[in-house]
Design a protein around this motif. Sequence first.
Motif, short mmCIF file in Angstrom:
data_model
loop_
_atom_site.label_atom_id
_atom_site.label_comp_id
_atom_site.label_asym_id
_atom_site.label_seq_id
_atom_site.Cartn_x
_atom_site.Cartn_y
_atom_site.Cartn_z
N LYS A 334 0.81 -1.22 0.00
CA LYS A 334 0.00 0.00 0.00
C LYS A 334 0.84 1.27 0.00
CE LYS A 334 -0.54 -0.04 5.06
NZ LYS A 334 -1.51 -0.12 6.16
N LEU A 335 2.03 1.23 0.62
CA LEU A 335 2.87 2.43 0.65
C LEU A 335 3.39 2.77 -0.74
CD1 LEU A 335 4.89 1.90 3.96
CD2 LEU A 335 2.61 2.86 3.61
N THR A 336 3.79 1.74 -1.49
CA THR A 336 4.26 1.96 -2.85
C THR A 336 3.12 2.46 -3.73
OG1 THR A 336 5.81 0.14 -2.54
CG2 THR A 336 5.50 0.94 -4.78
N LEU A 337 1.94 1.87 -3.55
CA LEU A 337 0.77 2.32 -4.32
C LEU A 337 0.44 3.78 -4.02
CD1 LEU A 337 -1.68 -0.71 -4.26
CD2 LEU A 337 -0.89 0.50 -6.28
N ALA A 338 0.51 4.15 -2.75
CA ALA A 338 0.21 5.53 -2.36
C ALA A 338 1.22 6.49 -3.01
CB ALA A 338 0.26 5.67 -0.84
N ALA A 339 2.50 6.09 -3.00
CA ALA A 339 3.54 6.94 -3.60
C ALA A 339 3.39 7.01 -5.11
CB ALA A 339 4.92 6.40 -3.23
N LEU A 340 3.10 5.87 -5.72
CA LEU A 340 2.99 5.82 -7.18
C LEU A 340 1.79 6.62 -7.67
CD1 LEU A 340 4.06 4.72 -9.84
CD2 LEU A 340 2.65 2.69 -9.49
N GLU A 341 0.65 6.47 -7.01
CA GLU A 341 -0.54 7.22 -7.45
C GLU A 341 -0.29 8.72 -7.36
OE1 GLU A 341 -5.29 7.92 -6.50
OE2 GLU A 341 -4.08 6.71 -5.11
N ALA A 342 0.29 9.17 -6.25
CA ALA A 342 0.55 10.60 -6.09
C ALA A 342 1.56 11.10 -7.13
CB ALA A 342 1.07 10.87 -4.68
N THR A 343 2.53 10.26 -7.48
CA THR A 343 3.50 10.63 -8.51
C THR A 343 2.83 10.73 -9.87
OG1 THR A 343 5.31 9.52 -7.32
CG2 THR A 343 5.64 9.93 -9.67
N LEU A 344 2.02 9.74 -10.20
CA LEU A 344 1.36 9.73 -11.51
C LEU A 344 0.43 10.92 -11.69
CD1 LEU A 344 0.54 5.91 -11.81
CD2 LEU A 344 2.29 7.18 -13.08
N ARG A 345 -0.24 11.32 -10.62
CA ARG A 345 -1.17 12.45 -10.72
C ARG A 345 -0.46 13.74 -11.12
NH1 ARG A 345 -6.28 11.72 -9.10
NH2 ARG A 345 -6.78 9.74 -8.07
N LEU A 346 0.82 13.85 -10.77
CA LEU A 346 1.59 15.03 -11.16
C LEU A 346 1.77 15.11 -12.67
CD1 LEU A 346 4.33 14.94 -8.38
CD2 LEU A 346 2.43 16.56 -8.54
N TYR A 347 1.76 13.97 -13.34
CA TYR A 347 1.99 13.95 -14.78
C TYR A 347 0.80 14.43 -15.59
CZ TYR A 347 6.53 11.68 -14.61
OH TYR A 347 7.86 11.42 -14.41
N ARG A 348 -0.31 14.72 -14.94
CA ARG A 348 -1.44 15.31 -15.66
C ARG A 348 -1.09 16.71 -16.17
NH1 ARG A 348 -6.30 13.26 -11.63
NH2 ARG A 348 -7.02 11.56 -12.98
N ASP A 349 -0.10 17.33 -15.53
CA ASP A 349 0.42 18.62 -15.97
C ASP A 349 1.94 18.46 -16.10
OD1 ASP A 349 1.52 21.20 -16.16
OD2 ASP A 349 0.00 22.09 -14.85
N GLU A 350 2.42 18.33 -17.34
CA GLU A 350 3.84 18.03 -17.55
C GLU A 350 4.76 19.04 -16.89
OE1 GLU A 350 6.91 18.08 -21.27
OE2 GLU A 350 5.16 16.77 -21.50
N HIS A 351 4.43 20.32 -17.01
CA HIS A 351 5.29 21.36 -16.42
C HIS A 351 5.34 21.23 -14.90
CE1 HIS A 351 5.89 23.30 -20.25
NE2 HIS A 351 4.58 23.37 -20.44
N LYS A 352 4.20 20.87 -14.31
CA LYS A 352 4.17 20.68 -12.86
C LYS A 352 5.02 19.47 -12.47
CE LYS A 352 0.99 20.27 -8.94
NZ LYS A 352 -0.43 20.18 -8.53
N ALA A 353 4.95 18.42 -13.28
CA ALA A 353 5.75 17.23 -12.99
C ALA A 353 7.24 17.56 -13.04
CB ALA A 353 5.43 16.13 -14.00
N VAL A 354 7.66 18.31 -14.06
CA VAL A 354 9.07 18.67 -14.20
C VAL A 354 9.53 19.57 -13.06
CG1 VAL A 354 10.73 19.92 -15.65
CG2 VAL A 354 9.08 18.36 -16.71
N ASP A 355 8.66 20.46 -12.61
CA ASP A 355 9.02 21.38 -11.52
C ASP A 355 8.98 20.69 -10.15
OD1 ASP A 355 9.38 23.44 -13.27
OD2 ASP A 355 7.37 24.28 -13.01
N THR A 356 8.13 19.68 -10.01
CA THR A 356 7.86 19.09 -8.69
C THR A 356 8.70 17.85 -8.40
OG1 THR A 356 5.58 19.90 -8.82
CG2 THR A 356 6.06 18.21 -7.17
N LEU A 357 8.84 16.97 -9.37
CA LEU A 357 9.55 15.71 -9.13
C LEU A 357 11.06 15.97 -9.13
CD1 LEU A 357 7.42 13.36 -11.40
CD2 LEU A 357 7.56 13.30 -8.89
N PRO A 358 11.74 15.68 -8.03
CA PRO A 358 13.18 15.97 -7.93
C PRO A 358 14.01 15.40 -9.08
CG PRO A 358 12.33 15.41 -5.77
CD PRO A 358 11.22 15.15 -6.75
#
Length: 475
Positions: A334-358
């Motif tokens: 469940k911890l990996t799923l929680a992390a993965l879902e939150a990560t994937l949601r950032l990709y709905r906005d590419e610029h946000k993903a690039v700015d947010t994901l280290p």
Amino acid sequence: MKITENQQKLLRQLPGVDQLLEQFMAQSPDADIPHPVIVNCIRDTLETQRNRIMAPDPALSEQGLSDARLLEMVSTAVQKAMAPNLKRLVNATGVVVHTNLGRSLLPPSVLENIVAVAGRYSNLEYDLSAGKRGSRYSAVEGILCEISGAQAAMVVNNNAGAVLLCLETLAKNKNVIVSRGELVEIGGSFRVPDVMSKGGAILKEVGTTNRTHLKDYENAVDAECALLLKVHRSNFSIVGFTTEVSLRQLVDVGARYGIPVMEDLGSGTFIDFSKYGLVKEPTVQESVGTGADLVTFSGDKLLGGPQAGLIVGKKSLVDQIKQNPLARALRIDKLTLAALEATLRLYRDEHKAVDTLPTLRMLTADRNTLEKRAAALMETLIKIGGPRLRVEIVALGSKAGGGALPLLELPSSCLKIQAGNISASLLEKNMRENEPPIIGRIENGAFIIDPRTLLDDDLPVIGAAFEQLLNRVAS
């Protein structure tokens, strides 16, 4: 072995376990340390000293075996025993997806989701709308399909597991055709031929190391062929006199003969890095759009999320894979799923993903940003060390790491540091033994710190580490 008189004298000087335990408890009466931990540390300390006596160790003296000195050793051992083995450190190497240092970092928004799920019960396998048992894949399947354009998706513990599961489901005891030039090996001696063997598939190599033609695949197709496999060489590149069959060409062959086509992207990405001045890597969307029946890729490399193996593709095939009993052995928690879902949601906005994901932010950082960070750290170090530290900014390269973008040399502005008469190797050792450890690199006889992989709160940590080192040297 004959024991000398001096050795007998030193052995008699060693106190008993109970004596040291009593002294330790008197010295630290309020210490919240389990009794067995203290006793084990005392026993280990005494055994170490006995071995030194029997060696014998010429540096060992009676003073070194005093109760006070032994208590110091026990205290150090207790602190080490109580400290977590897995700890935070500072990555100053410039290798962004550093496998040995934990690969991709997670941003605060992802960490918040992990904490929220970890500290409470969750609908991990519960369908809230139906009020009955559900599937854990549903947490991320919808958004994976949304981003990739695939019909269906599922997730396992890592990409090696994803490849294994797909092969075991679709090609057990049958032929899988793959180019000889794509039989890759990644870290940990994971080899495509080996995982195919474990999955029960029969490897059918075609072509040569550097050249594989369309006719090689066509000539290899027979009644026992269950899958056409394309493996993206994400961790190395073949240059020169080369030819390879594109995914689109392979999909055409698969359609002609009614054979599914699977692509193992390895370090999969949803971002076209060429838009940011980097080397072009095939995206998951492109592979799905080209017509691959299955695509597998990692979650913790270029994707910038937690360790996971993602499978996207045609619904009929993914449904078969979900039903494989092996899927339970490879499923994520469940911890990996929680992390993965939150990560994937950032990709709905590419610029946000690039700015947010280290990971993405570090890979796309421009030279000006890195030079400013290097200059700020250099100013701090010069204030601390004065003439004792020789610091200069030098143009060197960073790496993507993690078996990704092998030909990419990221230009960086690094700090070249020399501290008095301390050698580069000793400086590296001192930084590595700091709390928290600071991992840099040695290049051309100097200790190098690359700001590309530093976080803002790493800078004062590095400053404090150098200050402590210089103070120790001075004293």
